[in-house]
Design an enzyme around this catalytic site. Structure first.
Site, PDB file in Angstrom:
ATOM      1  N   SER A  70     -10.210 -47.881  49.172  1.00 18.35           N
ATOM      2  CA  SER A  70     -10.486 -46.448  49.295  1.00 18.35           C
ATOM      3  C   SER A  70     -11.960 -46.155  48.981  1.00 18.35           C
ATOM      4  O   SER A  70     -12.572 -46.878  48.199  1.00 18.35           O
ATOM      5  CB  SER A  70      -9.569 -45.710  48.317  1.00 18.35           C
ATOM      6  OG  SER A  70      -9.457 -44.366  48.649  1.00 18.35           O
ATOM      7  N   TYR A  74     -15.805 -30.737  48.350  1.00 19.61           N
ATOM      8  CA  TYR A  74     -17.177 -30.846  48.835  1.00 19.61           C
ATOM      9  C   TYR A  74     -17.386 -29.859  49.988  1.00 19.61           C
ATOM     10  O   TYR A  74     -16.491 -29.089  50.321  1.00 19.61           O
ATOM     11  CB  TYR A  74     -17.488 -32.299  49.220  1.00 19.61           C
ATOM     12  CG  TYR A  74     -17.404 -33.213  48.000  1.00 19.61           C
ATOM     13  CD1 TYR A  74     -18.264 -33.022  46.916  1.00 19.61           C
ATOM     14  CD2 TYR A  74     -16.442 -34.207  47.914  1.00 19.61           C
ATOM     15  CE1 TYR A  74     -18.168 -33.819  45.775  1.00 19.61           C
ATOM     16  CE2 TYR A  74     -16.343 -35.015  46.776  1.00 19.61           C
ATOM     17  CZ  TYR A  74     -17.207 -34.811  45.717  1.00 19.61           C
ATOM     18  OH  TYR A  74     -17.110 -35.574  44.591  1.00 19.61           O
ATOM     19  N   ARG A  95      -8.943 -47.299  42.410  1.00 18.41           N
ATOM     20  CA  ARG A  95      -9.194 -47.897  41.097  1.00 18.41           C
ATOM     21  C   ARG A  95      -8.684 -49.327  40.952  1.00 18.41           C
ATOM     22  O   ARG A  95      -9.372 -50.152  40.333  1.00 18.41           O
ATOM     23  CB  ARG A  95      -8.640 -46.984  39.996  1.00 18.41           C
ATOM     24  CG  ARG A  95      -9.506 -45.733  39.828  1.00 18.41           C
ATOM     25  CD  ARG A  95      -8.805 -44.640  39.089  1.00 18.41           C
ATOM     26  NE  ARG A  95      -7.640 -44.175  39.822  1.00 18.41           N
ATOM     27  CZ  ARG A  95      -6.786 -43.269  39.372  1.00 18.41           C
ATOM     28  NH1 ARG A  95      -6.972 -42.742  38.180  1.00 18.41           N
ATOM     29  NH2 ARG A  95      -5.763 -42.897  40.098  1.00 18.41           N
TER      30      ARG A  95
HETATM   31  C1  LIG Z   1     -15.104 -44.165  40.822  1.00 14.42           C
HETATM   32  C2  LIG Z   1     -14.478 -43.401  41.932  1.00 14.42           C
HETATM   33  C3  LIG Z   1     -15.274 -42.871  42.928  1.00 14.42           C
HETATM   34  C4  LIG Z   1     -14.704 -42.187  44.005  1.00 14.42           C
HETATM   35  N1  LIG Z   1     -15.477 -41.770  45.027  1.00 14.42           N
HETATM   36  C5  LIG Z   1     -14.930 -41.283  46.147  1.00 14.42           C
HETATM   37  C6  LIG Z   1     -15.691 -41.044  47.312  1.00 14.42           C
HETATM   38  O1  LIG Z   1     -16.874 -41.333  47.359  1.00 14.42           O
HETATM   39  N2  LIG Z   1     -15.069 -40.505  48.379  1.00 14.42           N
HETATM   40  C7  LIG Z   1     -13.738 -40.199  48.362  1.00 14.42           C
HETATM   41  O2  LIG Z   1     -13.227 -39.704  49.358  1.00 14.42           O
HETATM   42  N3  LIG Z   1     -13.004 -40.454  47.286  1.00 14.42           N
HETATM   43  C8  LIG Z   1     -13.538 -41.006  46.194  1.00 14.42           C
HETATM   44  N4  LIG Z   1     -12.747 -41.337  45.132  1.00 14.42           N
HETATM   45  C9  LIG Z   1     -11.301 -41.103  45.195  1.00 14.42           C
HETATM   46  C10 LIG Z   1     -10.573 -42.372  45.616  1.00 14.42           C
HETATM   47  O3  LIG Z   1     -10.913 -42.759  46.928  1.00 14.42           O
HETATM   48  C11 LIG Z   1      -9.060 -42.203  45.548  1.00 14.42           C
HETATM   49  O4  LIG Z   1      -8.676 -41.190  46.441  1.00 14.42           O
HETATM   50  C12 LIG Z   1      -8.569 -41.846  44.144  1.00 14.42           C
HETATM   51  O5  LIG Z   1      -9.227 -42.629  43.156  1.00 14.42           O
HETATM   52  C13 LIG Z   1      -7.066 -42.082  44.016  1.00 14.42           C
HETATM   53  O6  LIG Z   1      -6.733 -43.409  44.326  1.00 14.42           O
HETATM   54  P1  LIG Z   1      -6.381 -44.512  43.173  1.00 14.42           P
HETATM   55  O7  LIG Z   1      -5.257 -43.955  42.371  1.00 14.42           O
HETATM   56  O8  LIG Z   1      -6.011 -45.743  43.933  1.00 14.42           O
HETATM   57  O9  LIG Z   1      -7.610 -44.698  42.339  1.00 14.42           O
HETATM   58  C14 LIG Z   1     -13.316 -41.996  44.038  1.00 14.42           C
HETATM   59  C15 LIG Z   1     -12.539 -42.497  43.015  1.00 14.42           C
HETATM   60  C16 LIG Z   1     -13.087 -43.211  41.970  1.00 14.42           C
HETATM   61  C17 LIG Z   1     -12.200 -43.780  40.916  1.00 14.42           C
END
Ligand SMILES: Cc1cc2nc3c(=O)[nH]c(=O)nc-3n(C[C@H](O)[C@H](O)[C@H](O)COP(=O)(O)O)c2cc1C
Ligand SMILES: Cc1cc2nc3c(=O)[nH]c(=O)nc-3n(C[C@H](O)[C@H](O)[C@H](O)COP(=O)(O)OP(=O)(O)OC[C@H]3O[C@@H](n4cnc5c(N)ncnc54)[C@H](O)[C@@H]3O)c2cc1C
Length: 767
Positions: A415, A574, A717
């Site tokens: 992601s 955003y 993550r």
């Molecule tokens: C450190 C970090 C940076 C992130 N940056 C972005 C990003 O640049 N663009 C975006 O669409 N989502 C971003 N996200 C959200 C993730 O893509 C994802 O949707 C969110 O963490 C939930 O997924 P997970 O439970 O697998 O972490 C970010 C998440 C984390 C943890």
């Protein structure tokens, strides 16, 4: 203690028994409004765990109950003329009437006084003469409802109609029979609970119910209509109701989900359905009632425990159990309420979706129950994923997926994650290693972090960009590595920060403005992200043209870099999300107001990007499917419309995220917590989707994909600390056909051997 139990259902009777067993000197009376032998309902289902609990509590009654259990293993799903049978489900059931007889006899034997035909009135002063009054008076508890404030009742009347019938037809399997009629879908849940009798619950939506005219039919007419509808399953047997001779009971009902903040007030204690209910489709109401009774008897008889402390322990322990079950029950209830979302599925996938609906049963769980059946599902999945070229028996997450001319080798994606490590927007060696390593890790598709289309469009000074030649060169180096050293595809996520711009690096304070060097921000309206953030300048049409053109220029640079796919970031508050959500968009022109207006600019940007991007390459859009703000923000209903609108402009995939669109959001977290939104958009909008949000086990990924809740799964993550998540999953599932870099082959086979050995040892220990 002198105790009155109001209601002689499983809860009241079993509590009386459990108290007497612990201290025979308790004086206990049970008051039941119905006559002896008269009760609603037919059979109830138990689990092995409940049997263990009641056996430990009262071996005598448990011995009789278990001797009379009907057992069955298979689930039959009848759908669109096919019967899908899966085994290994291990159910046990007993007639409700027989269960109550056994409990009544046991209670009498222990000296409990039973009063039948005794309607109890909470206002009656006689209740003051008892030390405790146990309100075990079921779902419509008068004792609870007489004092709603004291108990903090939360009641949720569910949408579907159901009627609890019985039949002498003996169903050998737990049977779900779905029938499509001119009035809509109607279905039965049927199971045997005695050698000559089965429960037969008929359920349908309220619209279907009215359209059938059930609202105008007498009970006998309703039953006759159901007999006709389900004749092919009943083999000439009758359907029967036992609701007619009951006090306060109706034939067709809407299920009521009850939970209470407090379970006692004065000398009244709530027990069983009076305190909480769990939808009948997960069959746990009686189990909860019996386990409540055991716990309450335990704490009330523990020497030295005050009544207050006893109640605290009772409620704390039982409430946790109830909340877990109600969570699963909600998923199950909603599945039946939104049945038509899934009726376009082929029967095998429909059955899989049904079996995994509460999220308590997963892919691997189904493998343990019935390996052969699950492998049939996997073969089906692979066949569809490869347009019939492969009928491999392998986990769905490793099946390929095609979007336009781009084929990803598997369904796992990294992601997008902002790394806040660029200087002037230029990705550097950190990014090279970071993305390179994740490409080697086995995921089919890697997303870049939100890469900003202008310096002012950055979230922080550390965000990557795509607005000049340095960016192109640096990104091209990364893309080339991914393409030459791995089989992964790489997608460029493009975005603009809007009202959330000009803030610190993620780990120095999320969404907190810079100490110095802030740049002015613009957005749909002059709504600051939070009181500490800047008030943005509302965008003029000239600003909108400029930003749209910046997105298009970035797309063209993306082509130069060789990216396989582009995603427009229209989520998380955003710039473009700020247009879509009414929480940030207060405009009064054609870009504000209705959803159609709020979508106008984001769609314009998307369409312009699409025209600049090659037609054989796919594009996606990331959206927030809810603002977690109830009806004040974007709702999941609207998310389907949003997905459809982008699809009309050429989006091939909807990347379904949620929230982060306003600072006061109230998200409901949990495993796979955003997947239901993807499910909805995919199956109501008939669109390809990617699910994201706390998906961290291979089992989660496989369950989501096989149940058709998404086409791709994104993990953020988990990939931060484990770039090799996909390879590890392959080793764990003993799947060999993944893209392991040749340099790492030795490590992969060693990991697979070790994990297999560990799994075998764990299985041996379980036996
Ligand atoms: C450190 C970090 C940076 C992130 N940056 C972005 C990003 O640049 N663009 C975006 O669409 N989502 C971003 N996200 C959200 C993730 O893509 C994802 O949707 C969110 O963490 C939930 O997924 P997970 O439970 O697998 O972490 C970010 C998440 C984390 C943890
Ligand atoms: C269609 C359907 C299917 C179900 N299937 C299952 C299943 O498979 N497995 C399962 O575990 N559970 C199932 N349940 C749930 C289960 O029936 C209840 O959770 C369980 O009965 C709860 O026990 P209880 O003693 O708390 O309440 P109840 O069984 O409802 O008992 C309450 C008793 O109190 C009496 N009463 C009420 N008010 C008064 C009054 N004022 N004065 C005197 N008496 C009063 C009632 O007559 C009743 O006998 C199902 C429920 C439904 C509706």
């Amino acid at each position: 203690m002198k105790i009155a139990c109001v209601g002689g259902g499983p809860a009241g009777l079993y509590f009386a028994i459990s108290m007497k067993l612990r201290d025979p000197s308790h004086e206990i009376e049970v008051f039941e409004r119905n006559a002896q032998g008269v009760t609603f309902g037919w059979g109830v289902v138990f689990s092995d765990l409940t049997v263990d609990n009641i056996t430990r509590n009262d071996p005598a009654s448990a011995a009789i109950i278990t001797k009379e259990f009907a057992h069955w293993d298979d689930i039959d799903v009848h759908f669109k003329g096919e019967t899908i049978t899966s085994g290994g489900h291990g159910f046990i059931g007993i007639g409700r009437k027989r269960l109550l007889e056994i409990l009544q006899e046991r209670a009498l034997e222990l000296g409990v006084l039973l009063h039948f035909n005794s309607e109890c009135d909470p206002a009656d002063p006689k209740w003051r003469d008892y030390d405790l009054v146990i309100a075990s008076d079921g779902i419509n508890s008068r004792f609870r409802d007489a004092n709603p404030q004291a108990f903090g009742i939360d009641e949720d009347v569910r949408a579907n109609k159901f009627v609890w019938l019985g039949t002498p037809k003996v169903f050998e399997a737990f049977t779900f029979a779905f029938e499509e009629t001119e009035h809509g879908w109607i279905w039965a849940h049927a199971y045997r609970f005695a050698s000559d009798c089965s429960t037969f619950i008929v359920e349908c939506s309220e619209d279907t119910w009215r359209s059938f005219g059930f609202d105008r039919m007498s009970q006998d007419e309703s039953i006759a209509a159901c007999e006709k509808l389900f004749a092919k399953y009943l083999d000439g047997h009758r359907l029967e109701s036992n609701a007619s001779h009951l006090v306060g009971s109706a034939a067709w009902l809407n299920f009521k989900r009850i939970k209470c903040e407090r379970w006692s007030s004065g000398n009244v204690i709530l027990l069983g359905d009076a305190a909480h209910t769990a939808h009948f489709s997960i069959g746990s109401g009686t189990k909860l009632a019996l386990e409540d009774a055991i716990k309450l008897a335990d704490v009330l008889n523990r020497p030295g425990l005050s009544l207050e402390a006893a109640m605290d322990e009772y409620v704390a322990e039982r409430n946790l159990e109830v909340l877990k079950l109600q969570n699963s029950a909600r998923n199950s209830t909603e599945w039946f309420e939104t049945l038509e979302r899934y009726t376009h599925f082929e029967p095998l996938q429909f059955a899989y979706s049904l079996l995994t609906r509460s999220q308590r049963i997963s892919h691997e769980n189904l493998r343990l129950r019935d390996r052969e059946w699950l492998e049939g599902v996997e073969r089906w999945f692979w066949k569809r994923a490869t347009a019939g070229k492969s009928n491999k028996t392998a986990p769905p997450m490793f099946a390929p997926f095609k979007l336009r001319e781009m084929e990803v080798m598997n369904r796992v994606t990294v992601s997008p994650m902002a790394m806040y490590s660029a200087v002037d927007g230029v990705p550097n060696d950190f990014h090279f290693v970071h993305y390179g390593e994740r490409a080697l890790g086995g995921a089919g598709l890697i997303f870049t972090e939100m890469t900003c289309v202008s310096p002012e469009g950055r979230i922080s000074p550390g965000c990557t960009g795509m607005w000049n030649a340095d960016h192109v060169a640096a990104w091209k180096r990364i893309v080339d590595f991914v393409h030459t050293q791995s089989k992964a595809k790489i997608c460029l996520q493009l975005g603009h920060s809007g009202a959330k711009g000009s803030t610190r690096l993620g780990w120095e304070g999320n969404d907190v403005p810079l100490d110095d060097g802030n740049w002015p921000v613009m957005a749909a309206s002059d709504v600051a992200w939070s009181p500490v953030n800047q008030v943005p300048r509302p965008m003029t049409r000239a600003d909108m043209d400029m930003v749209r053109d910046q997105f298009v220029a970035a797309v063209k640079m993306g082509i130069e870099c060789g990216f396989d796919m582009v995603e427009l970031h229209a989520a998380h508050g955003y710039l473009l999300a700020g247009f879509i959500t009414p929480l940030q968009n207060h405009r009064t022109d054609e870009y504000g107001g209705s959803l159609e207006n709020r979508l106008r600019y984001p769609l314009e940007v998307f369409a312009a990007m699409r025209s600049a991007w090659p037609s054989d390459k796919p594009m996606s859009v990331r959206i927030s499917a809810t603002d977690w703000a109830g009806d004040n923000g974007i709702t999941p209903d609207e998310a389907v419309l949003i997905g459809e609108a982008f699809a009309r402009e050429g989006a091939d995939l909807i990347d379904v995220s949620a929230g982060q669109s306003w600072a006061g959001q109230q998200p409901v977290y949990g495993r796979m917590f955003q997947t239901p939104f993807s499910d909805r958009i995919r199956n109501e909008g008939k669109l390809a989707t990617m699910a994201v949000g706390n998906i961290y086990e291979p089992d989660h990924a496989n369950s989501i994909l096989a149940a058709g809740r998404a086409d791709l799964v994104a993990l953020a993550r988990p990939h931060l600390v484990d770039p090799f998540w996909t390879l590890r999953a392959a080793a764990q599932l003993d799947y060999r056909d993944v893209a392991v870099p040749p340099q790492y082959l030795n490590g992969m086979s060693q990991l697979a051997r070790n994990l297999k050995r560990e799994a075998e040892m764990a299985a041996a220990l379980r036996v």
